[in-house]
Design an enzyme around this catalytic site. Structure first.
Site, PDB file in Angstrom:
ATOM      1  N   HIS A 116      31.376  47.911  47.543  1.00 17.25           N
ATOM      2  CA  HIS A 116      31.102  46.787  48.445  1.00 17.25           C
ATOM      3  C   HIS A 116      31.345  45.465  47.747  1.00 17.25           C
ATOM      4  CE1 HIS A 116      27.887  44.306  50.770  1.00 17.25           C
ATOM      5  NE2 HIS A 116      29.096  44.047  51.214  1.00 17.25           N
ATOM      6  N   ASP A 145      21.212  40.370  32.593  1.00 14.04           N
ATOM      7  CA  ASP A 145      22.666  40.494  32.635  1.00 14.04           C
ATOM      8  C   ASP A 145      23.158  41.444  31.543  1.00 14.04           C
ATOM      9  OD1 ASP A 145      25.172  39.678  33.809  1.00 14.04           O
ATOM     10  OD2 ASP A 145      25.564  38.580  31.970  1.00 14.04           O
ATOM     11  N   SER A 161      29.799  47.245  54.206  1.00 12.95           N
ATOM     12  CA  SER A 161      28.601  46.470  53.862  1.00 12.95           C
ATOM     13  C   SER A 161      27.332  47.110  54.397  1.00 12.95           C
ATOM     14  CB  SER A 161      28.730  45.045  54.405  1.00 12.95           C
ATOM     15  OG  SER A 161      28.978  45.078  55.797  1.00 12.95           O
ATOM     16  N   ASN A 163      22.167  43.853  51.316  1.00 19.31           N
ATOM     17  CA  ASN A 163      21.972  43.565  52.739  1.00 19.31           C
ATOM     18  C   ASN A 163      20.628  44.092  53.240  1.00 19.31           C
ATOM     19  OD1 ASN A 163      24.220  42.041  53.369  1.00 19.31           O
ATOM     20  ND2 ASN A 163      25.516  43.828  53.669  1.00 19.31           N
ATOM     21  N   GLU A 210      28.752  46.084  44.664  1.00 20.80           N
ATOM     22  CA  GLU A 210      27.820  47.210  44.757  1.00 20.80           C
ATOM     23  C   GLU A 210      28.629  48.497  44.755  1.00 20.80           C
ATOM     24  OE1 GLU A 210      23.877  46.413  47.333  1.00 20.80           O
ATOM     25  OE2 GLU A 210      25.711  46.042  48.439  1.00 20.80           O
ATOM     26  N   GLU A 243      34.616  47.087  60.128  1.00 20.28           N
ATOM     27  CA  GLU A 243      33.304  47.699  59.900  1.00 20.28           C
ATOM     28  C   GLU A 243      32.901  48.522  61.123  1.00 20.28           C
ATOM     29  OE1 GLU A 243      29.787  47.895  57.215  1.00 20.28           O
ATOM     30  OE2 GLU A 243      31.950  47.733  57.031  1.00 20.28           O
TER      31      GLU A 243
END
Length: 728
Positions: free
Chosen positions: A455, A301, A434, A505, A467, A407
């Site tokens: 994203h 992190d 996505s 994804n 993202e 989308e």
């Protein structure tokens, strides 16, 4: 000057009453915060000895020369220290106890001035003194259980004796950071003042203690004696707490319950014996895989935050933003931006969509009011940061636009090319896609260098990951501005390169592919769910598909199959396709692999649906028996292999970023550390052997890469023992 070190100085001071005291100041050179590294602890030992050697002192004031007090132990040292074994760790902790006990036993009153964050070892330092004064903006706490360990430098011993067993259990098991008002209420500190008044208040306490107004010896007696609880009180305090905390923490996180056991075992003991119990328990927990992985998670992190911080420093300020497409997603993005203080225009072409977006934002703000995180007035003020609009009238002043329409590449292309003509030349355009390629969406833009992916994960207000997807022509300035905006929204941005599905994804759908294979070979999807939930996932794959939406899953799967036909294209129908073909979309229409009913809180509750089982039968090709280990292997191997491929292909830059994206984006079990750390834990050679065995039967989805095979032969790992990535 009584002592001068790299992190600690001890000087003489006079109080208002003329008492000669020592002031020990933590101020670690060349660092923005104070940390208790091995070197700093060694300095503290020397400083305390120097104080003990002085004869004329009438008190000790411990303070910080930085904006924080002490943020805790130096976690970057943990893996190296843990490698030295249980006996070493136990002995190390006992040596620290000796230093802290020496502070507690000084022959005059002691006080700590807490000016900022005092966490972990930093909190344990301040518990050694007789009195504590806290700045009104400071926070204190013992978050060690979040790292899979427990307070090992006296926190489990001193805190219950200062604030009572119940309060101490709540603080330690919960790992909470506690504000000044809460600390004062339970008696963890003696006074709360402004930062400017801290030193004056601390010196006043020392004067009052020396004058006999405050009994510092009584304080010490309480801290060094057994807890004042009779056997029945002990049973009620500890046994009830253990049951409650075990239920909340779950079976994979033993530290919170272990901490309660340590407090319980030490309750009837004097200081030395109680500390020995604590030291032993710490050492045992530190050697667990959970502690190793949670410490690794913390360090990963930090890597992600440092990278984001570098981008942020290069970014032009994002003061005004816009979201295209209202509805649930647009409303969620607008809420998140507005709640963190960045004004946002919310545009759609329909009034009802605008109203839906505003309704979503209002609902989320109302929940904050219910939880007393906001007042009604603050909610009203934050809502003014969202400006709904049906036109592009004010888009000339927008610094960054988030496109969040359906989308569909044609719709997105039309919206992006249209808005590009309505904004300034330096405005950054982003797409909340996505799956659709950023390079493809950039093709018709006049300024592709100002365009990238942004994203968000659903629900936006809960999921921490964003993202940020760099296309072939995306400029550093566009990435930097998008990262900065994501950080301003309170999100964790991870920069990835463009490919079908991007990182998260792309990695998730091989996992679903593994699920499809299992169902085809006769596995019960509910049993698969239970096994993977027991493994540590927040929900099993069938349940997750229902939450994602079977229509979304089918669309994304088509994108993946087109992009990676060798391993993600499938012959024949899958269980996922069958559900979609039969209008079972999951929670969207209350039927998928499960049926859904409303629970008492109005939330969807899954129930077994025989109709789903009947539909699944048409894709079952054989009936095999699978052990839990078989199911885990068939689910986890393709997910981990795709993560490896993303790293090798340069989609993601480091193992740390890859692992954090999976934890923040799809709920990869945190105690397992991420996909690449999971491979390391198994051993790369053992993982490759497992994958090759499955690939012989199931094909390319399970086939290790050549580079991974090479790593196995060379006995390499993704992380070295000090947590740094050995493969990039």
């Amino acid at each position: 000057m009584i002592y001068q070190g790299n992190a600690i100085t001890v000087t003489r001071r006079d109080t208002p009453s003329g008492n000669n005291i020592a002031m020990l100041t933590f101020d670690l050179k060349d660092e923005s915060v104070n940390k208790l590294s091995s070197a700093v602890v060694a300095e503290l030992s020397e400083a305390v000895k120097a104080i003990q050697a002085e004869n004329s002192l009438k008190g000790l004031l411990i303070a910080s020369g930085k904006d924080v007090f002490i943020v805790g132990a130096d976690i970057t040292e943990f893996h190296t220290l843990f490698d030295k074994g249980e006996a070493y760790l136990e002995e190390m902790n006992l040596k620290v106890h000796d230093i802290f006990n020496a502070i507690e036993d000084l022959p005059f009153p002691t006080v700590t001035a807490i000016n900022g964050l005092a966490l972990g070892g930093g909190c344990e330092v301040l518990l050694t003194t007789d009195f504590r004064v806290m700045g009104d903006k400071a926070k204190i706490g013992l978050p060690e259980t979040k790292l899979g360990i427990l307070p090992g430098w006296g926190g489990c011993v001193r805190l219950p004796r200062i604030i009572g067993a119940d309060n101490a259990i709540e603080w330690i098991a919960g790992g909470t950071e506690n504000r000044a008002d809460a600390a004062l209420k339970v008696g963890a500190v003696d006074a709360v003042v402004t930062a400017e008044q801290l030193e004056e208040a601390a010196l006043d306490i020392l004067d009052r203690a020396n004058a006999g107004e405050l009994d510092y010896q009584a304080r010490r007696a309480e801290k060094t004696s057994p807890l004042k609880l009779n056997p029945i009180e002990q049973m009620m305090a500890f046994e009830t707490a253990k049951g409650y905390v075990a239920g909340k923490a779950g079976p994979h996180y033993p530290a919170p319950v272990e901490a309660i056991k340590v407090i319980q075992k030490g309750a009837g003991e004097e200081r030395g014996r109680a500390q020995a119990i604590e030291a032993k328990a710490f050492a045992k927990l530190a050697l667990s895989s959970v502690a190793f992985n949670l410490v690794g998670l913390f360090l990963n992190d930090q890597v992600v935050k440092k990278k984001a911080s570098k981008y942020e420093k290069q970014a032009q300020p994002v003061k005004q933003t816009a979201v295209l497409g209202a509805g649930i997603m647009g409303g969620g993005i607008a809420y998140q931006s507005a709640s963190k203080g960045t004004p946002i225009l919310m545009k759609d072409i329909k009034d009802d969509a605008i109203e839906l977006g505003l309704k979503e934002a209002r609902k989320l703000f109302a929940k904050q009011v219910e939880r007393k995180k906001l007042t009604t007035e603050q909610m009203a003020e934050k809502l003014t940061n969202i400006r709904p609009t049906l036109s592009y009238g004010d888009f000339g002043n927008v610094d960054l636009v988030v496109e969040a329409v359906v989308e569909n590449p044609k719709v997105k292309d039309a919206v992006l090319t249209e808005v590009e003509g309505m904004v300034g030349e330096n405005t950054i355009l982003t797409s909340n896609t996505s799956t659709i390629s950023i390079n493809r969406l950039a093709q018709n833009l006049k300024r592709p260098e100002n365009f990238c992916g942004m994203h968000f994960f659903n629900p936006v207000h809960r999921m921490p990951l964003v993202e940020v997807i760099r296309g072939e022509k995306t400029s550093d300035a566009a990435v930097a501005a998008t990262v900065a905006y994501a950080r301003a929204m309170g999100k964790t941005p991870i920069v990835v390169n463009d490919c079908p599905g991007f990182l998260v994804n792309r990695v998730l759908f091989p996992y679903f592919g593994g699920f499809s294979f299992l169902v085809e070979q006769g596995a019960d999807f509910q049993h698969v769910d239970k096994v993977m939930e027991k493994f540590g996932w927040p929900m099993g794959p069938a349940y997750l598909l229902d939450v994602v939406g079977l229509d979304t899953a089918v669309h994304a799967n088509e994108v993946m199959a087109e992009g990676f036909p060798d391993r993600m294209a499938r012959d024949g129908k899958t269980a996922i396709q069958v559900m979609y073909d039969n209008d079972r979309l999951g929670q969207k229409n209350d039927k998928g692999f499960y049926a859904y009913e409303e629970d008492k809180k109005g939330k969807p509750k899954k129930v077994t649906d025989e109709a789903a089982y009947a539909l699944v039968k048409e894709v079952v090709k054989e009936h095999k028996e699978f052990s839990d280990e078989d199911i885990i292997a068939r689910m986890m191997v393709p997910l981990c292999l795709e993560t490896v491929r993303c790293l090798e292909d340069g989609i993601v830059a480091t193992p740390a970023e890859a692992d954090m994206a999976l934890i923040y984006g799809i709920g990869f079990p945190p105690f397992r550390g991420g996909a690449l750390r999971y491979i390391d834990a198994m051993g790369v050679a053992e993982f490759v052997k497992l994958a090759e065995g499955l690939a012989d039967e199931l094909g390319a989805l399970y086939a290790p890469t050549d580079k991974l095979r090479q790593m196995a032969q060379n006995n390499e790992q993704f992380y070295s023992s000090d947590n740094s990535a050995t493969q990039a």
